[in-house]
Design a protein around this motif. Structure first.
Motif, PDB file in Angstrom:
ATOM      1  N   GLN A  58       0.840  -1.287  -0.088  1.00 32.16           N
ATOM      2  CA  GLN A  58       0.128   0.009   0.127  1.00 32.16           C
ATOM      3  C   GLN A  58       1.020   1.291   0.009  1.00 32.16           C
ATOM      4  OE1 GLN A  58      -2.634   0.286   3.271  1.00 32.16           O
ATOM      5  NE2 GLN A  58      -3.524   1.983   2.567  1.00 32.16           N
ATOM      6  N   THR A  59       1.913   1.175   0.978  1.00 27.03           N
ATOM      7  CA  THR A  59       2.758   2.401   0.755  1.00 27.03           C
ATOM      8  C   THR A  59       3.526   2.463  -0.472  1.00 27.03           C
ATOM      9  OG1 THR A  59       3.211   2.076   3.110  1.00 27.03           O
ATOM     10  CG2 THR A  59       4.780   3.318   1.936  1.00 27.03           C
ATOM     11  N   LYS A  65       1.404   6.559  -7.097  1.00 23.27           N
ATOM     12  CA  LYS A  65       0.371   7.493  -7.229  1.00 23.27           C
ATOM     13  C   LYS A  65       0.702   9.003  -7.033  1.00 23.27           C
ATOM     14  CE  LYS A  65      -3.453   4.299  -5.918  1.00 23.27           C
ATOM     15  NZ  LYS A  65      -4.943   4.323  -5.190  1.00 23.27           N
ATOM     16  N   ASN A  66       1.474   9.471  -6.255  1.00 23.68           N
ATOM     17  CA  ASN A  66       1.781  10.612  -6.123  1.00 23.68           C
ATOM     18  C   ASN A  66       2.813  10.968  -7.332  1.00 23.68           C
ATOM     19  OD1 ASN A  66       0.765  11.017  -3.612  1.00 23.68           O
ATOM     20  ND2 ASN A  66       2.694  10.194  -2.485  1.00 23.68           N
ATOM     21  N   PHE A  67       3.259  10.092  -7.908  1.00 23.25           N
ATOM     22  CA  PHE A  67       3.952  10.479  -9.316  1.00 23.25           C
ATOM     23  C   PHE A  67       3.123  10.338 -10.340  1.00 23.25           C
ATOM     24  CE2 PHE A  67       7.423   9.555  -6.317  1.00 23.25           C
ATOM     25  CZ  PHE A  67       8.224  10.748  -6.522  1.00 23.25           C
ATOM     26  N   GLY A  68       1.910   9.851 -10.331  1.00 24.74           N
ATOM     27  CA  GLY A  68       0.752   9.803 -11.304  1.00 24.74           C
ATOM     28  C   GLY A  68       0.950   8.401 -12.098  1.00 24.74           C
ATOM     29  N   ILE A  69       1.504   7.498 -11.350  1.00 24.60           N
ATOM     30  CA  ILE A  69       1.430   6.036 -11.879  1.00 24.60           C
ATOM     31  C   ILE A  69       0.519   5.350 -11.061  1.00 24.60           C
ATOM     32  CG2 ILE A  69       2.899   4.078 -12.219  1.00 24.60           C
ATOM     33  CD1 ILE A  69       5.196   5.916 -12.273  1.00 24.60           C
TER      34      ILE A  69
END
Length: 363
Positions: A58-59, A65-69
């Motif tokens: 999860q981490t 996700k913070n990098f748009g992936i």
């Protein structure tokens, strides 16, 4: 050997005679303190010594996700080279934005080692939930571990804890009460009414009567100028004053696990007589085999044969006069050759008999 070591028992003697010490070495200023920070982060780049579990995945997914992936549904990343960690750091008083502090990184999952890992950017928060520093960098890990295919394992030190020197940059300052109010309060590291009075007297002798007031056994309130620059110079003068502290109360500290005894200088003995004797009982067991004659109709019998030896050592009785000092006590105990357990028993007996003038503390 007649020294202050009794048959392997370390008898540490702490002399509490008064001697001059600087105020900065015996007291701190109320309100000027360190602040603890904690955080949560992800260490990457591990050589296969990481972990794979739900919160690590999860981490890792949150970081992507913070990098748009975004990972496809149902895809579980292979992250044996990553580990989730807990971060801890301490912000010293008066540290400013942009300065750095050290960070301790500890594994909280199943990672085998953090050696060779890199901590990705992580937040460090205070007890109020606000972010005070941001940590990132390569870990220094002193421990290591190695495991064979047969399950054998070698571990030295702690491979799951590392440090990042100057690994966090301070982003928020902690407001200090140093410049607030008309007083500074010094808190003694070891509370004592006599010492508090001596500190106040030393300050008043230098700056004038009424400047310092002892509030209790710990605190001394001192009037101070409000201007910050003047307050710094004022404090620099006070903290370097020499003070003769009061002697500590009479104490005997006994560590029953290690056999260590620490006796304060003020400990005294009332009139007492002690006999130290040893009774040694040795029991040896042997088996005797009774074999019958070949032509007889008897049976082979095994019988126990016990040999008991009692040896009572001839020990001396020694007495103490009123006001016997620590040195005399140590010398007398050494003369009779007391073992560590015997010394503990002697001290406890003296305390119960009311002959030991001092507090007996067993830790």
């Amino acid at each position: 050997m007649k020294v202050k070591i009794i048959l392997g028992l370390l008898l540490a003697v702490i002399s509490t005679s008064s001697f001059a010490q600087r105020i900065k070495d015996i007291a701190n200023i109320q309100g000027i303190r360190d602040n603890q920070l904690v955080g949560y982060g992800l260490v990457v780049g591990l050589p296969g010594t990481g972990e794979r579990n739900r919160y690590t995945e999860q981490t890792f997914s949150t970081m992507l996700k913070n990098f748009g992936i975004n990972l496809p549904n149902g895809v579980r990343p292979k992250i044996k080279n990553s580990a989730v960690v807990a971060l801890s750091a301490t912000m010293p008083a008066f540290i400013k934005t942009g300065q750095t502090i050290d960070v301790t990184v500890s594994s909280i999952g199943e990672a085998k080692s953090l050696r060779g890992g890199t901590l990705l950017q992580s937040f460090l928060k205070g007890i109020d939930g606000k972010i005070y520093a941001i940590a990132q960098g390569n870990l220094i890990v002193s421990g290591f571990s190695a495991e064979g295919r047969d399950g054998s394992k070698v571990i030295q030190n702690t491979p799951t804890v590392g440090r990042i020197p100057s690994g966090a940059i301070v982003e928020r300052e902690v407001i200090s009460p140093f410049t607030h109010g008309d007083y500074l309060t010094f808190n003694l590291l070891r509370p004592d009414f006599s010492s508090a009075k001596r500190v106040a007297d030393a300050i008043n002798d230098l700056l004038g009567g009424g400047i310092a007031q002892p509030l209790d056994a710990t605190s001394i309130r001192v009037s101070a100028p409000r201007d910050p620059s003047q307050r710094v110079s004022y404090l620099a003068t006070i903290e370097n004053l020499q003070v003769d502290l009061a002697t500590e109360s009479a104490k005997v500290i006994v560590n029953s696990r290690t056999g260590t005894i620490v006796v304060g200088e003020q400990v005294r003995l009332k009139p007492a007589a002690i006999t130290h004797g040893g009774l040694t009982v040795t029991i040896k067991e042997a088996l005797q085999v009774s074999q019958p004659n070949p032509l007889a109709q008897g049976q082979t019998v095994v019988t126990p044969d016990s040999d008991i030896d009692v040896n009572e050592k001839n020990k001396r009785m020694f007495s103490f006069k009123p006001g016997t000092s620590l040195d005399e006590l140590v010398r007398a105990v050494n003369l009779v050759g007391a073992a560590p357990s015997d010394v503990l028993a002697i001290l406890e007996a003296l305390k119960l008999a009311g002959a030991l003038q001092g507090e007996l503390i067993i830790i």
